[in-house]
Design a protein around this motif. Structure first.
Motif, PDB file in Angstrom:
ATOM      1  N   ARG A   1      39.078  39.068  40.339  1.00 55.45           N
ATOM      2  CA  ARG A   1      38.129  38.157  40.983  1.00 55.45           C
ATOM      3  C   ARG A   1      36.765  38.785  41.212  1.00 55.45           C
ATOM      4  O   ARG A   1      35.735  38.087  41.159  1.00 55.45           O
ATOM      5  N   PHE A   2      36.750  40.093  41.490  1.00 55.13           N
ATOM      6  CA  PHE A   2      35.509  40.768  41.873  1.00 55.13           C
ATOM      7  C   PHE A   2      35.235  41.916  40.893  1.00 55.13           C
ATOM      8  O   PHE A   2      35.798  43.008  41.026  1.00 55.13           O
ATOM      9  N   PRO A   3      34.375  41.696  39.899  1.00 55.16           N
ATOM     10  CA  PRO A   3      34.173  42.698  38.837  1.00 55.16           C
ATOM     11  C   PRO A   3      33.530  43.996  39.303  1.00 55.16           C
ATOM     12  O   PRO A   3      33.576  44.989  38.567  1.00 55.16           O
ATOM     13  N   ASN A   4      32.950  44.025  40.497  1.00 58.63           N
ATOM     14  CA  ASN A   4      32.311  45.241  40.994  1.00 58.63           C
ATOM     15  C   ASN A   4      33.149  45.957  42.042  1.00 58.63           C
ATOM     16  O   ASN A   4      32.656  46.835  42.745  1.00 58.63           O
ATOM     17  N   LEU A   5      34.420  45.584  42.125  1.00 58.89           N
ATOM     18  CA  LEU A   5      35.337  46.222  43.063  1.00 58.89           C
ATOM     19  C   LEU A   5      36.145  47.314  42.366  1.00 58.89           C
ATOM     20  O   LEU A   5      36.591  47.139  41.226  1.00 58.89           O
ATOM     21  N   TYR A   6      36.329  48.431  43.063  1.00 54.98           N
ATOM     22  CA  TYR A   6      37.180  49.531  42.606  1.00 54.98           C
ATOM     23  C   TYR A   6      38.212  49.812  43.701  1.00 54.98           C
ATOM     24  O   TYR A   6      37.993  49.480  44.872  1.00 54.98           O
ATOM     25  N   LEU A   7      39.299  50.446  43.314  1.00 55.71           N
ATOM     26  CA  LEU A   7      40.343  50.816  44.265  1.00 55.71           C
ATOM     27  C   LEU A   7      40.501  52.326  44.290  1.00 55.71           C
ATOM     28  O   LEU A   7      40.459  52.978  43.247  1.00 55.71           O
TER      29      LEU A   7
END
Length: 322
Positions: A159-165
């Protein structure tokens, strides 16, 4: 025959990979944001591996001037918040301009997530989801993968292409709680969006044990390489952090390159002039205080800094919780 010493490069001794660590230290006591910012700056200047992230405290007034000081003048990488340890609400209106600023500048937002039961608190996950929806270009790293809501964390990557884990603690917890079979295939699939983290020195296990556990995970060598090395490098490149060859520039080299420290910066003792954080100068061992302090008064803070008051809504929220 005497051995020839190894050639030095701007990134360290050639032929030896040089470690980088994200320095994500945060204030948990009131009126310590500036002091910790000074400490982080000094630590990063004398520790080649450290790349610092600023943090702010809920009782220190408007957080935006401190964040701007750290990013614009001290060239920090981004912002770190730990809502539970710092007792702040991610959704508070005073933080909204900070998120907008981070999104506009491309700075990295590191945020603690998950472990609600451990802290006896809740609210991070829905608050963070709303922030990501309002700021789709905000480069965000969710530490701990929303643990134990691991599937939701990886759903968010779609959903959020600029999110990292960041897998800090989550890998060990998943092994202990029987969630490893869920986690491993997801880390393999999304290795380009996952970072290895140690959480030193507040981790569930030692750095050595954490690294050993990571190396023994049933994922491919390619996925391990991406998680431990390539994805963090790509994250820094997106931040437009300077590189020296294939390695991120050391913080002190970035500070040397762009000496923009504010009023009160100590003068150079070396051949250089102006800021001591440039070739020819010598960084002092005393903590850096770029803001003037009047005799008998507390440090005033950066321009635009608003001291906390009883009417500060963040303070009011904190009092209601206790």
């Amino acid at each position: 025959m005497r051995r020839r010493p190894p050639r030095r490069t701007c990134c360290g001794t050639s032929g030896i990979p040089e470690l980088r660590i994200f320095l994500t230290f945060f204030p948990i006591f009131p009126k310590t944001s500036v002091e910790i910012l000074d400490w982080q700056t000094e630590f990063a200047l004398r520790t080649p591996e450290a790349l610092p992230f600023v943090s702010v405290h809920v009782h220190d007034g408007d957080p935006l001037p401190i964040v701007r000081e750290a990013l614009e003048n001290r060239h920090f990488v981004g912002l770190k918040l730990h809502p539970y340890a710092q007792r702040l609400e991610l959704s508070h209106p005073l933080l909204e301009p900070v998120y907008q600023y981070l999104e506009d500048t491309g700075a990295i937002f590191f945020v603690h997530t998950g472990y609600d039961a451990f802290y006896g608190r809740s609210g991070i996950t829905p608050d963070l989801e709303q922030i990501l929806q309002r700021h789709p270009k905000l480069i965000t790293v969710a530490a701990h993968m929303l643990y134990p809501e691991i599937p939701k964390a990886f759903d968010w990557l779609e959903r959020f292409p600029n999110l990292y884990l960041d897998g800090t603690g989550a890998v060990a917890s998943a092994d202990e709680d029987g969630l490893g079979e869920t986690l491993y295939p997801l880390m393999e699939r999304y290795a380009d969006r996952v970072l290895y983290g140690s959480d030193y020195a507040m981790a569930i296990e030692s750095v050595g044990a954490s690294w050993k556990r990571f190396q023994e995970m049933p994922i491919s060598d390619e996925a391990q390489k991406r998680i431990a090395w390539e994805t963090p490098l790509e994250l820094l490149k997106r931040r437009n952090w300077p590189f020296c060859g294939d390695l991120p520039a050391r913080y002190r080299d970035v500070a040397y390159d762009k000496p923009k420290f504010k009023i009160g910066c100590p003068k150079s003792d070396g051949a250089g002039t102006g800021s001591p954080y440039r070739p020819g100068g010598r960084a002092h061992s005393a903590p850096i205080n770029p803001w003037p302090v009047s005799p008998g008064r507390a440090r005033s803070g950066p321009p635009g800094y608003t001291p906390p008051s009883p009417d500060n809504p963040l303070v009011k929220d904190e009092r209601r919780r206790h």
